[in-house]
Design a protein around this motif. Structure first.
Motif, mmCIF file in Angstrom:
data_model
loop_
_atom_site.group_PDB
_atom_site.id
_atom_site.type_symbol
_atom_site.label_atom_id
_atom_site.label_comp_id
_atom_site.label_asym_id
_atom_site.label_seq_id
_atom_site.Cartn_x
_atom_site.Cartn_y
_atom_site.Cartn_z
ATOM 1 N N ALA A 133 21.334 7.405 -10.761
ATOM 2 C CA ALA A 133 22.731 7.468 -10.957
ATOM 3 C C ALA A 133 23.418 5.713 -10.409
ATOM 4 N N SER A 134 22.971 5.302 -9.590
ATOM 5 C CA SER A 134 23.620 4.020 -9.141
ATOM 6 C C SER A 134 23.168 2.893 -10.244
ATOM 7 N N GLU A 135 21.986 2.460 -10.276
ATOM 8 C CA GLU A 135 21.828 1.377 -11.146
ATOM 9 C C GLU A 135 20.447 1.473 -11.955
ATOM 10 N N ALA A 136 20.159 1.401 -13.041
ATOM 11 C CA ALA A 136 18.874 1.382 -13.723
ATOM 12 C C ALA A 136 17.959 0.411 -13.607
ATOM 13 N N ALA A 137 18.457 -0.925 -13.074
ATOM 14 C CA ALA A 137 17.568 -1.874 -12.483
ATOM 15 C C ALA A 137 16.832 -1.551 -11.269
ATOM 16 N N LYS A 138 17.400 -0.780 -10.458
ATOM 17 C CA LYS A 138 16.944 -0.607 -9.269
ATOM 18 C C LYS A 138 15.803 0.473 -9.411
ATOM 19 N N ALA A 139 16.058 1.271 -10.397
ATOM 20 C CA ALA A 139 14.958 2.507 -10.548
ATOM 21 C C ALA A 139 13.627 1.845 -11.079
ATOM 22 N N ALA A 140 13.490 0.504 -11.469
ATOM 23 C CA ALA A 140 12.350 0.088 -12.215
ATOM 24 C C ALA A 140 11.605 -0.454 -10.673
ATOM 25 N N SER A 141 12.243 -0.930 -9.699
ATOM 26 C CA SER A 141 11.604 -1.247 -8.515
ATOM 27 C C SER A 141 11.581 -0.118 -7.384
ATOM 28 N N TYR A 142 11.822 1.040 -7.831
ATOM 29 C CA TYR A 142 11.974 2.263 -6.821
ATOM 30 C C TYR A 142 10.548 2.473 -6.107
ATOM 31 N N VAL A 143 10.534 2.767 -4.987
ATOM 32 C CA VAL A 143 9.678 2.915 -4.097
ATOM 33 C C VAL A 143 9.869 4.273 -3.103
ATOM 34 N N ASP A 144 8.795 5.250 -3.441
ATOM 35 C CA ASP A 144 8.979 6.571 -2.781
ATOM 36 C C ASP A 144 8.843 6.413 -1.320
ATOM 37 N N TRP A 145 9.938 6.071 -0.775
ATOM 38 C CA TRP A 145 9.875 5.580 0.723
ATOM 39 C C TRP A 145 9.523 6.946 1.688
ATOM 40 N N TRP A 146 10.173 8.435 1.331
ATOM 41 C CA TRP A 146 9.592 9.454 1.725
ATOM 42 C C TRP A 146 8.273 9.764 2.022
ATOM 43 N N GLY A 147 7.578 9.502 0.614
ATOM 44 C CA GLY A 147 6.288 9.749 0.299
ATOM 45 C C GLY A 147 5.291 8.954 1.229
ATOM 46 N N VAL A 148 5.559 7.494 1.353
ATOM 47 C CA VAL A 148 5.201 6.796 2.404
ATOM 48 C C VAL A 148 5.293 7.264 3.658
ATOM 49 N N ILE A 149 6.387 7.458 3.988
ATOM 50 C CA ILE A 149 6.697 7.950 5.514
ATOM 51 C C ILE A 149 5.919 9.209 5.852
ATOM 52 N N SER A 150 5.862 10.254 5.017
ATOM 53 C CA SER A 150 5.252 11.527 5.195
ATOM 54 C C SER A 150 3.563 11.125 5.221
ATOM 55 N N ASN A 151 3.086 10.283 4.361
ATOM 56 C CA ASN A 151 1.795 9.965 4.190
ATOM 57 C C ASN A 151 1.137 9.257 5.749
ATOM 58 N N ILE A 152 2.043 8.275 6.121
ATOM 59 C CA ILE A 152 1.585 7.709 7.335
ATOM 60 C C ILE A 152 1.758 8.790 8.584
ATOM 61 N N GLY A 153 2.772 9.472 8.600
ATOM 62 C CA GLY A 153 2.837 10.529 9.566
ATOM 63 C C GLY A 153 1.630 11.692 9.492
ATOM 64 N N THR A 154 1.201 11.978 8.190
ATOM 65 C CA THR A 154 0.126 12.633 7.964
ATOM 66 C C THR A 154 -1.223 12.059 8.605
ATOM 67 N N VAL A 155 -1.521 10.886 8.302
ATOM 68 C CA VAL A 155 -2.670 10.123 8.506
ATOM 69 C C VAL A 155 -2.712 10.043 10.140
ATOM 70 N N MET A 156 -1.499 9.717 10.651
ATOM 71 C CA MET A 156 -1.709 9.304 12.183
ATOM 72 C C MET A 156 -1.896 10.653 12.827
ATOM 73 N N SER A 157 -0.995 11.673 12.523
ATOM 74 C CA SER A 157 -1.108 13.012 13.487
ATOM 75 C C SER A 157 -2.524 13.397 13.194
#
Lengths: 135, 106
Positions: A11-35
């Motif tokens: 909704a905000s910008e199409a230009a930001k969508a190109a460099s979009y990073v799934d931060w929730w996925g990264v955080i949940s993967n790190i939490g999964t690996v550590m615990s």
């Protein structure tokens, strides 16, 4: 959660969508690996303790404590990977029942062994009897 | 779940299986009955964890229900075996058995 982030980015910008990073996925993967690694460490520590400690009560200590903590950590690691609420609730239910039943079973085994006359290895010290515990 | 996380889950499941196999050593060679009971209880807890991880690997969330059932059954089985080896019977009222034992022995 990732859907909300994706919708906001679209909704905000199409230009930001190109460099979009799934931060929730990264955080949940790190939490999964550590615990998960911590939980596997505790599980293996409990198993090695049960195999190598000299006395029944020390083995009980190793198995009872580390199994409870390791199970909760591994279930937490799985909760990080869930994508719907139903799985989260089911895993929380499993974690709750393990948290209630595992120390209870450990206590029951210890009490039954003590009442059956199994004495701990204490060296020069003396174990209290059940009557002394009650008074 | 990304493929890397899938392989990580597979490795964790294999680690839990190795831990279960090591726990079988205490189950087979425990000196007393209570060592074996402790090993069975710990084995059951690890089975619950393995079921949870495994149903995430194969992508079928039904296994968590079986894991929940197994957690409850594991607890009940431990208590039942303890009670059986304490009283040599299962249809004993626990309060009456306690009172009879205290009155008889002490």
């Amino acid at each position: 959660m990732s859907l909300i982030f994706a919708a906001a980015a679209d909704a905000s910008e199409a230009a930001k969508a190109a460099s979009y990073v799934d931060w929730w996925g990264v955080i949940s993967n790190i939490g999964t690996v550590m615990s998960m690694l911590a939980g596997l460490f505790f599980i293996m520590a409990g198993t090695i303790g049960v195999l190598r400690l000299p006395d029944f009560y020390t083995r009980l200590h190793a198995a009872g404590m580390t199994d409870t903590l390791g199970a909760e950590l591994i279930l937490l690691a799985l909760i990080f990977q869930c994508d719907n609420l139903q799985m989260v609730l089911k895993l929380l239910l499993v974690a709750f029942f393990l948290l209630v039943t595992s120390p209870t079973a450990t206590h029951a085994v210890a009490h039954a062994a003590y009442r059956a006359g199994l004495r701990p290895l204490l060296g020069e010290y003396r174990a209290p009897t059940l009557d002394e515990d009650a008074s | 779940m990304s493929p890397v996380m899938g392989y990580f889950m597979l490795g964790s499941a294999l680690f839990i299986i190795v831990s279960m196999a090591l726990m079988l050593g205490r189950l087979l060679g425990g000196p007393t009955l209570y060592d074996r009971l402790l090993a069975v209880n710990s084995f059951g807890t690890k089975t619950v964890l393995f079921l949870c991880v495994f149903c995430f690997i194969i992508g079928r969330p039904d296994g968590v229900d079986i894991a929940l059932l197994y957690a409850l059954m594991n607890f009940i089985a431990t208590i039942a075996v303890l009670k059986f080896f304490n009283y040599r019977a299962l249809d004993v009222d626990l309060t009456q058995a306690d009172e009879a034992e205290r009155g008889g022995a002490r």
